[in-house]
Design an enzyme around this catalytic site. Structure first.
Site, mmCIF file in Angstrom:
data_model
loop_
_atom_site.group_PDB
_atom_site.id
_atom_site.type_symbol
_atom_site.label_atom_id
_atom_site.label_comp_id
_atom_site.label_asym_id
_atom_site.label_seq_id
_atom_site.Cartn_x
_atom_site.Cartn_y
_atom_site.Cartn_z
ATOM 1 N N GLY A 111 0.739 -1.357 0.056
ATOM 2 C CA GLY A 111 0.008 0.035 0.017
ATOM 3 C C GLY A 111 0.737 1.349 -0.007
ATOM 4 N N ASN A 113 1.797 3.004 -2.574
ATOM 5 C CA ASN A 113 1.123 4.008 -3.491
ATOM 6 C C ASN A 113 -0.281 4.537 -3.016
ATOM 7 O OD1 ASN A 113 2.060 4.010 -6.308
ATOM 8 N ND2 ASN A 113 2.878 1.952 -5.682
ATOM 9 N N LEU A 168 -3.404 -6.937 -8.024
ATOM 10 C CA LEU A 168 -2.915 -8.081 -8.838
ATOM 11 C C LEU A 168 -4.018 -8.987 -9.341
ATOM 12 C CD1 LEU A 168 0.265 -8.911 -6.609
ATOM 13 C CD2 LEU A 168 0.102 -7.505 -8.602
ATOM 14 N N ASN A 183 -4.365 2.735 -13.631
ATOM 15 C CA ASN A 183 -3.479 1.841 -12.969
ATOM 16 C C ASN A 183 -1.971 2.430 -13.160
ATOM 17 O OD1 ASN A 183 -2.695 -0.685 -12.089
ATOM 18 N ND2 ASN A 183 -1.407 -0.904 -14.256
ATOM 19 N N HIS A 228 1.713 1.553 -13.604
ATOM 20 C CA HIS A 228 2.864 0.329 -13.700
ATOM 21 C C HIS A 228 4.149 0.782 -13.464
ATOM 22 C CE1 HIS A 228 3.686 -3.407 -15.827
ATOM 23 N NE2 HIS A 228 4.580 -2.704 -16.351
ATOM 24 N N ASP A 242 -2.221 -3.633 -19.322
ATOM 25 C CA ASP A 242 -1.304 -2.341 -19.492
ATOM 26 C C ASP A 242 -1.376 -1.764 -20.798
ATOM 27 O OD1 ASP A 242 1.177 -4.408 -17.567
ATOM 28 O OD2 ASP A 242 -0.560 -3.123 -16.875
ATOM 29 N N GLU A 283 6.584 6.521 -9.135
ATOM 30 C CA GLU A 283 4.938 5.916 -8.638
ATOM 31 C C GLU A 283 4.437 7.046 -7.735
ATOM 32 O OE1 GLU A 283 4.745 1.756 -7.930
ATOM 33 O OE2 GLU A 283 6.724 1.543 -8.998
HETATM 34 C C1 GRF Z 1 4.487 -1.679 -6.866
HETATM 35 O O1 GRF Z 1 5.549 -2.126 -7.536
HETATM 36 C C2 GRF Z 1 3.630 -1.104 -8.023
HETATM 37 O O2 GRF Z 1 4.695 -0.644 -9.015
HETATM 38 C C3 GRF Z 1 3.035 -2.055 -8.637
HETATM 39 O O3 GRF Z 1 2.489 -2.842 -7.366
HETATM 40 C C4 GRF Z 1 3.245 -2.654 -6.399
HETATM 41 C C5 GRF Z 1 2.217 -1.679 -5.542
HETATM 42 O O4 GRF Z 1 3.196 -1.465 -4.457
HETATM 43 N N1 GRF Z 1 1.721 -1.454 -9.390
HETATM 44 P P1 GRF Z 1 2.395 -0.938 -3.099
HETATM 45 O O5 GRF Z 1 1.476 -2.051 -2.837
HETATM 46 O O6 GRF Z 1 1.661 0.436 -3.577
HETATM 47 O O7 GRF Z 1 3.379 -0.540 -2.048
#
Ligand code: GRF
Length: 207
Positions: free
Chosen positions: A12, A14, A91, A108, A110, A151, A181
């Site tokens: 989490g 992000n 995922l 999303n 990526h 993607d 990110e």
């Molecule tokens: C990160 O590597 C992001 O690039 C990908 O999934 C992972 C998420 O990490 N989409 P987090 O759960 O946000 O820490």
């Protein structure tokens, strides 16, 4: 106000970046209605709870079969009436029905510069392992709209990150998260909330 639902599967970070930008006032008029994870142990759910945000687990293990799970996920999302769905390390392959019901309202993050190192099987650390194996000097992250492909939706924002000589996949992943990110995802949400992102011929125009 733009109501968002954030779908997560992992730690989490992000999601945390979105929460932090809302709380420091730099991401305006955006409200996280709920965080939904397919993984009951996702650290992202704890982060949501810590910030008083509704945190739900909709796990395939709790449903008799895939169609039932997908129906449950769609209902959980619809119950929150989001303007925008944000996939932040989610995922699970999003059911087609959700993609069609929320056309051009799902984004999303990526961890590469799409179209490099993306598509089926390219997620998490694997993306960075492949970038290092190929020997690229620059990688980065991409925020894009989600369509029926993997993607393949219109790109909204990208940010480049340098690869250094002794990078391991883990070190590179962390740098891409920190430098790209965690910057791009809140920025993209802000642009969409401000009505500044237009989609034309499968590309975006940022006004
Ligand atoms: C990160 O590597 C992001 O690039 C990908 O999934 C992972 C998420 O990490 N989409 P987090 O759960 O946000 O820490």
């Amino acid at each position: 106000m733009t109501d968002i639902v954030v779908l997560v599967s992992g730690g989490g970070t992000n999601l945390q970046a979105i929460i932090d930008r809302i709380e420091d006032g730099s991401l305006k008029d955006v409200r996280i209605k709920a965080v939904i994870s397919n993984n009951k142990n996702a650290g992202a759910l704890e982060r949501a709870n810590k910030h008083g945000i509704d945190a739900l687990c909709v796990s395939p293990a709790d449903y008799k079969d895939r169609p039932d799970f997908e129906e449950g996920l769609l209902k959980a999302i619809n119950d929150m009436t989001p303007d925008l769905i944000v996939l932040a390390g989610f995922l699970v392959v999003l059911p087609k029905q959700i993609i069609s019901e929320y056309k051009n309202r799902i984004i999303n993050i990526h961890p590469s510069l799409i179209p490099s190192f993306c598509g089926k099987g390219f997620y998490g650390l694997k993306v960075h392992e492949e970038a290092l194996k190929r020997g690229v000097k620059v990688t980065g992250a991409t925020v894009h709209f989600v369509d029926e492909g993997t993607d393949t939706g219109p790109i909204i924002l990208q940010k480049a990150v340098e690869i250094l000589p002794d990078d391991t996949p883990e070190v590179l992943q962390r740098r891409v998260m920190e430098q790209a990110e965690w910057v791009l995802l809140p920025e993209a949400i802000g642009l969409i909330a401000a009505g500044r992102v237009e989609i034309k011929d499968r590309r975006t125009v940022i006004r």
